[in-house]
Design an enzyme around this catalytic site. Structure first.
Site, mmCIF file in Angstrom:
data_model
loop_
_atom_site.group_PDB
_atom_site.id
_atom_site.type_symbol
_atom_site.label_atom_id
_atom_site.label_comp_id
_atom_site.label_asym_id
_atom_site.label_seq_id
_atom_site.Cartn_x
_atom_site.Cartn_y
_atom_site.Cartn_z
ATOM 1 N N GLY A 41 0.775 -1.248 0.000
ATOM 2 C CA GLY A 41 0.000 0.000 0.000
ATOM 3 C C GLY A 41 0.797 1.284 0.000
ATOM 4 N N GLU A 97 3.850 4.224 6.389
ATOM 5 C CA GLU A 97 2.628 3.417 6.242
ATOM 6 C C GLU A 97 1.585 4.184 5.446
ATOM 7 O OE1 GLU A 97 1.095 0.772 6.372
ATOM 8 O OE2 GLU A 97 1.343 -0.387 8.204
ATOM 9 N N ASP A 98 0.832 3.464 4.629
ATOM 10 C CA ASP A 98 -0.286 4.092 3.936
ATOM 11 C C ASP A 98 -1.391 4.461 4.916
ATOM 12 O OD1 ASP A 98 -0.851 1.427 4.501
ATOM 13 O OD2 ASP A 98 -1.483 0.897 2.477
ATOM 14 N N ASP A 101 -5.065 1.244 10.758
ATOM 15 C CA ASP A 101 -6.469 0.923 11.025
ATOM 16 C C ASP A 101 -6.577 0.388 12.457
ATOM 17 O OD1 ASP A 101 -9.149 0.205 10.768
ATOM 18 O OD2 ASP A 101 -8.775 -1.480 9.440
ATOM 19 N N GLY A 103 -4.222 -1.092 14.066
ATOM 20 C CA GLY A 103 -2.912 -0.939 14.712
ATOM 21 C C GLY A 103 -2.141 -2.249 14.769
ATOM 22 N N THR A 105 -0.886 -4.273 12.422
ATOM 23 C CA THR A 105 0.275 -4.344 11.527
ATOM 24 C C THR A 105 1.433 -3.505 12.069
ATOM 25 O OG1 THR A 105 -1.248 -4.557 9.667
ATOM 26 C CG2 THR A 105 1.035 -4.018 9.137
ATOM 27 N N LEU A 106 1.116 -2.292 12.477
ATOM 28 C CA LEU A 106 2.153 -1.382 12.975
ATOM 29 C C LEU A 106 2.775 -1.914 14.263
ATOM 30 C CD1 LEU A 106 3.590 1.206 12.408
ATOM 31 C CD2 LEU A 106 1.719 2.445 13.497
ATOM 32 N N LYS A 129 -7.180 5.757 10.874
ATOM 33 C CA LYS A 129 -8.574 5.617 11.334
ATOM 34 C C LYS A 129 -8.535 5.449 12.842
ATOM 35 C CE LYS A 129 -9.528 2.396 7.870
ATOM 36 N NZ LYS A 129 -10.351 1.299 7.346
ATOM 37 N N PHE A 150 -14.122 1.744 4.825
ATOM 38 C CA PHE A 150 -13.100 1.142 3.973
ATOM 39 C C PHE A 150 -12.773 2.104 2.828
ATOM 40 C CE2 PHE A 150 -11.159 -1.709 0.919
ATOM 41 C CZ PHE A 150 -10.316 -2.448 1.743
ATOM 42 N N ASP A 157 -5.932 -0.596 -2.050
ATOM 43 C CA ASP A 157 -6.706 -1.432 -2.959
ATOM 44 C C ASP A 157 -7.914 -2.075 -2.296
ATOM 45 O OD1 ASP A 157 -5.134 -3.246 -1.316
ATOM 46 O OD2 ASP A 157 -5.829 -4.815 -2.673
ATOM 47 N N ARG A 163 -5.938 0.906 -6.857
ATOM 48 C CA ARG A 163 -4.706 1.501 -6.337
ATOM 49 C C ARG A 163 -4.271 2.736 -7.127
ATOM 50 N NH1 ARG A 163 -2.140 -2.027 -2.649
ATOM 51 N NH2 ARG A 163 -2.361 -4.227 -3.129
#
Ligand code: 5GP
Ligand code: MG
Length: 175
Positions: A41, A97-98, A101, A103, A105-106, A129, A150, A157, A163
């Site tokens: 992303g 980061e894109d 959301d 958190g 992943t981060l 978000k 979303f 994507d 994208r």
């Protein structure tokens, strides 16, 4: 039927990227930071951000993936598809980061980087978000806040679609 509703125009995004670049320059001018993009992303944001930055820097990418597809992808467990090739010991790492959301992943990335001995780790996210957060994570440089919905476009994507759009859109499925 799928419809798109614009949230941020290309101009809104360009203004936010320029502001982020000035903030990052102020803090990193003498530090030769390593900008670490989180694929896929981030690629559009990363390309615009590095060209907005007027200072020496290096770039690297990691590719992470959540299990599941479509909207479900944000709630899945995180998997490393392609990790770091070179060491980051002693480096000032800025995670790019894109969108943040839940958190999840981060939070995973920050643990991954801390184990590898970076001198400092901060986070730059173009979109966030806040209302969707489940894991508390620091976002040191934030572009634009997004409502709990979303979104697609500007690198983001929906099952690999959208994208390429230059603005950010809310994806709505009617019916
Ligand atoms: P988190 O782990 O914070 O829940 O989600 C992180 C990743 O899920 C983001 O880096 C992004 O790739 C994806 N994601 C989260 N929210 C959205 C969204 O609204 N649209 C799209 N296309 N991807 C999202
Ligand atoms: Mg991402």
């Amino acid at each position: 039927m799928t419809t798109l509703e614009i949230l941020f125009t290309p101009g809104d995004i360009e203004t936010a990227v320029a502001r982020l670049a000035r903030e990052i320059e102020r803090d990193y001018r003498e530090k030769q930071p390593l900008l670490l993009g989180v694929l896929k992303g981030c690629f559009v944001f990363m390309a615009d951000l590095v060209r907005a930055l007027d200072m020496p820097l290096e770039t690297e990418f990691i590719h992470l993936s959540s299990y599941g597809r479509g909207r479900a992808a944000t709630s899945g467990r995180v998997r490393v598809v392609h990790g770091l090739r070179a060491g980051i010991k002693g480096r000032h790492v800025l995670v790019v980061e894109d969108i943040v959301d839940s958190g999840t992943t981060l939070d995973f990335i920050l643990g991954y980087l801390r184990r590898r001995g970076a001198a400092s780790v901060r986070v730059c996210a173009l979109f966030s978000k806040e209302a969707s957060r489940r894991v508390p994570v620091p976002v040191d440089y934030l572009g634009l806040s997004v409502p709990d919905c979303f979104v697609v476009g500007y690198g983001l994507d929906y099952d690999e679609r959208f994208r390429y759009l230059r603005g950010l859109y809310r994806l709505k499925e009617d019916g």
